[in-house]
Design an enzyme around this catalytic site. Structure first.
Site, short mmCIF file in Angstrom:
data_model
loop_
_atom_site.label_atom_id
_atom_site.label_comp_id
_atom_site.label_asym_id
_atom_site.label_seq_id
_atom_site.Cartn_x
_atom_site.Cartn_y
_atom_site.Cartn_z
N LYS A 8 -3.93 -29.51 -19.22
CA LYS A 8 -4.71 -28.54 -18.37
C LYS A 8 -3.62 -27.42 -18.09
O LYS A 8 -4.23 -26.31 -17.66
CB LYS A 8 -4.48 -29.31 -16.94
N THR A 52 -9.41 -36.34 -0.37
CA THR A 52 -10.13 -37.04 0.69
C THR A 52 -9.21 -38.44 1.15
O THR A 52 -9.62 -39.42 -0.21
CB THR A 52 -11.49 -36.71 0.35
N ARG A 85 -18.06 -27.02 -1.65
CA ARG A 85 -18.88 -27.50 -2.39
C ARG A 85 -18.84 -26.79 -4.09
O ARG A 85 -18.77 -26.09 -4.03
CB ARG A 85 -20.67 -26.58 -2.12
N GLU A 86 -19.08 -27.37 -4.10
CA GLU A 86 -18.89 -27.59 -6.26
C GLU A 86 -20.60 -26.66 -6.39
O GLU A 86 -21.37 -26.46 -5.39
CB GLU A 86 -19.42 -28.36 -7.07
N LEU A 102 -32.31 -31.64 3.92
CA LEU A 102 -33.92 -31.96 4.34
C LEU A 102 -34.75 -31.94 2.71
O LEU A 102 -36.03 -32.53 2.73
CB LEU A 102 -34.29 -31.94 5.16
N ALA A 138 -36.35 -33.53 -0.61
CA ALA A 138 -36.38 -34.93 -0.90
C ALA A 138 -36.53 -35.02 -2.40
O ALA A 138 -36.04 -34.12 -2.69
CB ALA A 138 -37.63 -35.62 -0.85
N CYS A 164 -18.41 -37.03 -4.69
CA CYS A 164 -17.64 -36.69 -3.67
C CYS A 164 -19.01 -37.76 -2.46
O CYS A 164 -18.37 -39.05 -2.38
CB CYS A 164 -18.31 -35.51 -2.37
N ARG A 207 -20.63 -36.43 -12.95
CA ARG A 207 -19.89 -37.13 -12.62
C ARG A 207 -20.99 -37.97 -11.05
O ARG A 207 -22.06 -37.37 -10.56
CB ARG A 207 -18.49 -37.36 -11.55
#
Ligand code: UGA
Length: 423
Positions: free
Chosen positions: A16, A102, A131-132, A227, A229, A237, A304
């Site tokens: 990496k 986290t 956020r990704e 919201l 759906a 996460c 993931r």
């Protein structure tokens, strides 16, 4: 580095480190490549393997290791702990260890009292809300900066770290900062499972979730975000953090019933297309199913805990012939989907001879694909399950699809919804 700091990126994975040095970013994150390239060129950013680091670690040491969750729901802190022991071994004096990973509420205080007890290192909890897929934008324009600290000495250094970034800063104790992170993710996950429960009722009672979501979102106390759906939440996460918080509650003698329901609902949502396909076809043996979207959400190649994977595995185990497509996640998908799954090069090829199509991830490349052509390439009964309510049902039905969304039993077209708004 882009805001002027000198940054050294350190990892135990030599491959990496080498990739970053050569300006190759593993994974897909919009805008990150350009930032890294620019910082490397300006000499503000370097990368090193842990064994190569001979210099001082600097004023701030950001810990960003993984904190995976075990099957039992407990958080594996071994990477965080070995990072702290490594930092300690470098004798970095009064550096401020800034925990971005986290970690469960209570961890920081324990680390300060144990691993860091015999050092003069400072410790702050500074949870990450990126956020990704939007990480670069979120870094430069965060909605908040939360800093949990034991004493005020470290604060000036952390303030300097965020110099030039406008956002409300919240200073708290370490455990509360850790809890803010978990509570944020758990609350958003709860919103998603809540709206998915309402969508289930919409299907049964003939209401339309699109209108219901928009209607409740007009109340500013509710707000419109999260919201949507569909097939529920995935990624590295929400699933992990919600499970970990539930587990943490039970080890502290609290039964967090609400969270367990959030998890149960989410597990069910992932398999909604499977239930719909069973109802439509009876047996799935030999049925050709095209799965559009593998990443857990658009704009990332991350698979993931992606809802697509549970669906694909279930379809294959019931004998369906599955093809799948994703604009960015095909390399990642290859190693995690059963070998019998055909990995297609575009949505059209993916839909070739499909009797059923499931839209799992609402990538623009999928939503804006040529659906008339997709209909032409597919085969009757052309069952189309829109797992993200991303397509116009009337248009899809006009192309000959047998369309089904989530909580959209009676959905009208976008135009009809507009009329409802004007009335
Ligand atoms: C999430 C949080 O949004 C970030 O604030 C946080 O920093 C991050 O987790 C983390 O803990 O590291 P992320 O996992 O990148 O970010 O993805 P989100 O955009 O939050 O979406 C999570 C999942 O919820 C996706 O599978 C998405 O499809 C689903 N979702 C989202 C819905 O099903 N409905 C919605 O209305 C919104």
């Amino acid at each position: 580095a882009a805001t002027g700091h000198d940054v050294l990126g350190i990892d135990v994975d030599a491959g990496k480190v080498e990739a970053y040095r050569r300006d190759i970013i593993p994974g897909y994150e919009p805008g990150l490549s350009d930032l890294v390239h620019e910082a490397l060129t300006r000499g503000k950013l370097r990368f090193m393997h842990t064994d190569e680091v001979a210099e001082s670690l600097g004023e701030v040491v950001l810990v960003t290791t993984g904190t995976p969750v075990t099957d039992a729901g407990t958080v594996d802190l071994s990477q965080v702990e070995s990072a702290l022991f490594w930092i300690k071994g470098k004798q970095p004096g009064e550096s401020v260890i800034t925990m971005k990973s986290t970690v469960p509420p209570g961890t920081g205080v324990r680390l300060v009292e144990t691993v860091l007890r015999d050092t003069s290192l400072k410790y702050v909890s500074n949870p990450e809300f990126l956020r990704e897929g939007q990480a670069v934008q979120d870094w430069f324009h965060p909605d908040r900066i939360v800093i949990g600290r034991a004493d005020d000495q470290a604060m000036n250094v952390i303030e300097a770290l965020y110099d030039g970034i406008e956002a409300p800063k919240m200073i708290t104790d370490i455990t509360s900062a850790e809890m803010i992170k978990y509570a944020s993710n758990a609350f958003l996950a709860t919103k998603i499972s809540f709206i998915n429960e309402i969508a289930a009722l919409c299907d049964r009672l003939g209401a339309t979730i699109d209108d219901v979501s928009r209607g409740i979102a007009l109340d500013p106390r509710i707000s419109s975000s999260f919201l949507g759906a569909g097939m529920g939440y995935g990624g590295s996460c929400f699933p992990k953090d919600v499970r970990a918080l539930d587990q943490l509650a039970s080890t502290n003698n609290h039964d967090f019933e609400l969270l367990r329901s959030v998890i149960t609902v989410n597990n069910r949502q992932r398999l909604l297309p499977l239930y719909a396909l069973r109802e439509r076809f009876g047996t799935l043996s030999g049925v050709r199913v095209s799965v559009l979207g593998v990443a857990f959400k658009p704009n990332t190649d991350d698979v993931r805990e992606a809802p697509s994977l549970d669906l694909i595995r279930a379809l294959v185990s019931e004998g369906a012939q599955v093809s799948a497509f994703d604009p960015k996640a095909m390399p990642a998908a290859r190693s995690v989907v059963p070998t019998s799954v055909h990995l297609a090069s575009d949505p059209l090829e993916c839909a070739d001879s499909a009797q059923a199509i499931v839209l799992v991830t609402e990538w623009p490349e999928i939503v804006n694909a040529d659906w008339e052509e997709i209909a032409g390439r597919s085969r009757p009964p052309r069952f189309l399950f829109d797992g993200r309510n991303a397509l116009d049902p009337r248009r899809m039905r006009a192309y000959g699809f047998d369309y089904q969304g989530v909580g959209r039993a009676k959905v009208r077209s976008a135009g009809d919804r507009l009329q409802v708004g004007i009335q």
